[in-house]
Design a protein around this motif. Structure first.
Motif, PDB file in Angstrom:
ATOM      1  N   GLY A 187      34.282 -47.353  -6.040  1.00  0.00           N
ATOM      2  CA  GLY A 187      33.337 -47.427  -6.993  1.00  0.00           C
ATOM      3  C   GLY A 187      33.461 -48.443  -8.195  1.00  0.00           C
ATOM      4  N   ILE A 188      34.124 -49.646  -7.993  1.00  0.00           N
ATOM      5  CA  ILE A 188      34.326 -50.640  -9.051  1.00  0.00           C
ATOM      6  C   ILE A 188      33.295 -51.938  -8.678  1.00  0.00           C
ATOM      7  N   ARG A 189      32.344 -52.118  -9.846  1.00  0.00           N
ATOM      8  CA  ARG A 189      31.546 -53.192  -9.664  1.00  0.00           C
ATOM      9  C   ARG A 189      32.331 -54.365  -9.726  1.00  0.00           C
ATOM     10  N   HIS A 190      32.061 -55.347  -9.099  1.00  0.00           N
ATOM     11  CA  HIS A 190      32.484 -56.704  -8.988  1.00  0.00           C
ATOM     12  C   HIS A 190      31.649 -57.832  -9.551  1.00  0.00           C
ATOM     13  N   GLN A 191      32.164 -58.366 -10.919  1.00  0.00           N
ATOM     14  CA  GLN A 191      31.470 -59.402 -11.373  1.00  0.00           C
ATOM     15  C   GLN A 191      32.108 -60.719 -11.214  1.00  0.00           C
ATOM     16  N   LYS A 192      31.293 -61.477 -10.727  1.00  0.00           N
ATOM     17  CA  LYS A 192      31.944 -63.145 -10.121  1.00  0.00           C
ATOM     18  C   LYS A 192      31.112 -63.756 -11.282  1.00  0.00           C
ATOM     19  N   THR A 193      31.890 -64.871 -11.796  1.00  0.00           N
ATOM     20  CA  THR A 193      31.544 -65.864 -12.578  1.00  0.00           C
ATOM     21  C   THR A 193      30.800 -67.029 -11.556  1.00  0.00           C
ATOM     22  N   VAL A 194      30.039 -67.847 -12.349  1.00  0.00           N
ATOM     23  CA  VAL A 194      29.445 -68.787 -11.590  1.00  0.00           C
ATOM     24  C   VAL A 194      30.437 -69.949 -11.071  1.00  0.00           C
ATOM     25  N   PRO A 195      30.380 -70.393 -10.057  1.00  0.00           N
ATOM     26  CA  PRO A 195      31.156 -71.431  -9.407  1.00  0.00           C
ATOM     27  C   PRO A 195      31.465 -72.698 -10.473  1.00  0.00           C
ATOM     28  N   TYR A 196      32.649 -73.127 -10.682  1.00  0.00           N
ATOM     29  CA  TYR A 196      32.876 -74.343 -11.565  1.00  0.00           C
ATOM     30  C   TYR A 196      32.562 -73.968 -13.161  1.00  0.00           C
ATOM     31  N   THR A 197      32.606 -72.555 -13.392  1.00  0.00           N
ATOM     32  CA  THR A 197      32.480 -72.482 -14.842  1.00  0.00           C
ATOM     33  C   THR A 197      33.449 -71.523 -15.379  1.00  0.00           C
ATOM     34  N   PRO A 198      34.902 -72.095 -15.646  1.00  0.00           N
ATOM     35  CA  PRO A 198      35.863 -71.268 -16.002  1.00  0.00           C
ATOM     36  C   PRO A 198      35.623 -70.871 -17.620  1.00  0.00           C
ATOM     37  N   MET A 199      34.624 -71.384 -18.207  1.00  0.00           N
ATOM     38  CA  MET A 199      34.528 -70.693 -19.641  1.00  0.00           C
ATOM     39  C   MET A 199      33.695 -69.297 -19.355  1.00  0.00           C
ATOM     40  N   GLN A 200      33.060 -68.930 -18.357  1.00  0.00           N
ATOM     41  CA  GLN A 200      32.687 -67.651 -18.256  1.00  0.00           C
ATOM     42  C   GLN A 200      33.873 -66.549 -18.115  1.00  0.00           C
ATOM     43  N   ASN A 201      35.074 -67.093 -17.896  1.00  0.00           N
ATOM     44  CA  ASN A 201      36.345 -66.115 -17.405  1.00  0.00           C
ATOM     45  C   ASN A 201      37.222 -66.792 -18.334  1.00  0.00           C
ATOM     46  N   GLY A 202      36.912 -67.052 -19.787  1.00  0.00           N
ATOM     47  CA  GLY A 202      37.541 -67.454 -20.656  1.00  0.00           C
ATOM     48  C   GLY A 202      38.950 -66.957 -20.793  1.00  0.00           C
ATOM     49  N   VAL A 203      39.133 -65.643 -21.174  1.00  0.00           N
ATOM     50  CA  VAL A 203      40.390 -65.046 -21.543  1.00  0.00           C
ATOM     51  C   VAL A 203      41.196 -65.275 -20.406  1.00  0.00           C
ATOM     52  N   ALA A 204      41.093 -64.758 -19.306  1.00  0.00           N
ATOM     53  CA  ALA A 204      41.826 -65.161 -18.148  1.00  0.00           C
ATOM     54  C   ALA A 204      42.153 -66.453 -17.799  1.00  0.00           C
ATOM     55  N   GLU A 205      41.237 -67.318 -17.857  1.00  0.00           N
ATOM     56  CA  GLU A 205      41.770 -68.758 -17.654  1.00  0.00           C
ATOM     57  C   GLU A 205      42.672 -69.140 -19.055  1.00  0.00           C
ATOM     58  N   ARG A 206      42.393 -68.960 -20.063  1.00  0.00           N
ATOM     59  CA  ARG A 206      43.139 -69.138 -21.139  1.00  0.00           C
ATOM     60  C   ARG A 206      44.764 -68.544 -20.848  1.00  0.00           C
ATOM     61  N   ILE A 207      44.828 -67.606 -20.572  1.00  0.00           N
ATOM     62  CA  ILE A 207      46.125 -66.647 -20.151  1.00  0.00           C
ATOM     63  C   ILE A 207      46.970 -67.511 -19.337  1.00  0.00           C
ATOM     64  N   ASN A 208      46.167 -67.829 -18.026  1.00  0.00           N
ATOM     65  CA  ASN A 208      46.974 -68.515 -17.059  1.00  0.00           C
ATOM     66  C   ASN A 208      47.210 -69.752 -17.328  1.00  0.00           C
ATOM     67  N   GLN A 209      46.750 -70.599 -18.373  1.00  0.00           N
ATOM     68  CA  GLN A 209      47.116 -71.907 -19.015  1.00  0.00           C
ATOM     69  C   GLN A 209      48.097 -71.540 -19.945  1.00  0.00           C
ATOM     70  N   THR A 210      48.156 -70.531 -20.741  1.00  0.00           N
ATOM     71  CA  THR A 210      49.235 -70.252 -21.667  1.00  0.00           C
ATOM     72  C   THR A 210      50.361 -69.862 -20.811  1.00  0.00           C
ATOM     73  N   ILE A 211      50.470 -69.308 -19.812  1.00  0.00           N
ATOM     74  CA  ILE A 211      51.633 -68.785 -18.965  1.00  0.00           C
ATOM     75  C   ILE A 211      52.280 -70.280 -18.599  1.00  0.00           C
ATOM     76  N   GLN A 212      51.450 -70.968 -17.831  1.00  0.00           N
ATOM     77  CA  GLN A 212      51.959 -72.142 -17.386  1.00  0.00           C
ATOM     78  C   GLN A 212      52.760 -73.207 -18.387  1.00  0.00           C
ATOM     79  N   GLU A 213      52.013 -73.438 -19.547  1.00  0.00           N
ATOM     80  CA  GLU A 213      52.545 -74.022 -20.840  1.00  0.00           C
ATOM     81  C   GLU A 213      53.902 -73.595 -21.193  1.00  0.00           C
ATOM     82  N   ARG A 214      53.866 -72.219 -21.366  1.00  0.00           N
ATOM     83  CA  ARG A 214      55.175 -71.632 -21.921  1.00  0.00           C
ATOM     84  C   ARG A 214      56.260 -71.866 -20.880  1.00  0.00           C
ATOM     85  N   VAL A 215      56.095 -71.626 -19.609  1.00  0.00           N
ATOM     86  CA  VAL A 215      57.084 -71.682 -18.467  1.00  0.00           C
ATOM     87  C   VAL A 215      57.609 -73.004 -18.582  1.00  0.00           C
ATOM     88  N   THR A 216      56.653 -74.023 -18.563  1.00  0.00           N
ATOM     89  CA  THR A 216      56.967 -75.451 -18.387  1.00  0.00           C
ATOM     90  C   THR A 216      57.834 -75.630 -19.581  1.00  0.00           C
TER      91      THR A 216
END
Length: 122
Positions: free
Chosen positions: A76-105
């Motif tokens: 019963g979980i609704r799935h919202q998908k962002t428009v392709p090639y628009t990472p700004m719609q998934n901003g928090v998740a995109e930013r945290i992924n970038q932050t993780i990669q930057e910190r590990v590097t």
């Protein structure tokens, strides 16, 4: 693409929009996303006492294959998908992924580890 010593190629993150809490998991194949999500879902619903009602994701194949769709429907979980090639719609998740990669590097650059160990962390 780098492979960790444990055989993982990717990492997957889940972000709670309300609390901004982040969970990150290493996975070997994108097809493992459903297994990781289902384990995370049980743990977090038991821990918090609240149901997950919506999953927002990009249009990545790991979230759009039939078994994942069926699992979300059964729960019963609704799935919202962002428009392709628009990472700004998934901003928090995109930013945290970038932050993780930057910190590990950054940590690896300062660790003086040999390059073959970098894949484990990246």
């Amino acid at each position: 693409m780098s492979v960790t010593l444990g055989g993982s190629r990717y990492f997957i993150t889940f972000v709670d929009d309300c609390t901004q809490k982040v969970w990150a998991y290493l996975i070997r194949l994108k097809e493992e996303a459903l297994d990781v999500f289902s384990r995370w879902l049980v743990e977090e619903e038991n821990r918090s006492g609240h149901r997950v009602k919506t999953l927002q994701s990009d249009n990545g194949g790991e979230y759009t294959f039939q078994a994942f769709k069926q699992y979300l429907s059964e729960k019963g979980i609704r799935h919202q998908k962002t428009v392709p090639y628009t990472p700004m719609q998934n901003g928090v998740a995109e930013r945290i992924n970038q932050t993780i990669q930057e910190r590990v590097t950054t940590m690896l650059q300062h660790s003086r580890l040999k390059l073959e160990f970098w894949a484990e962390a990246l």
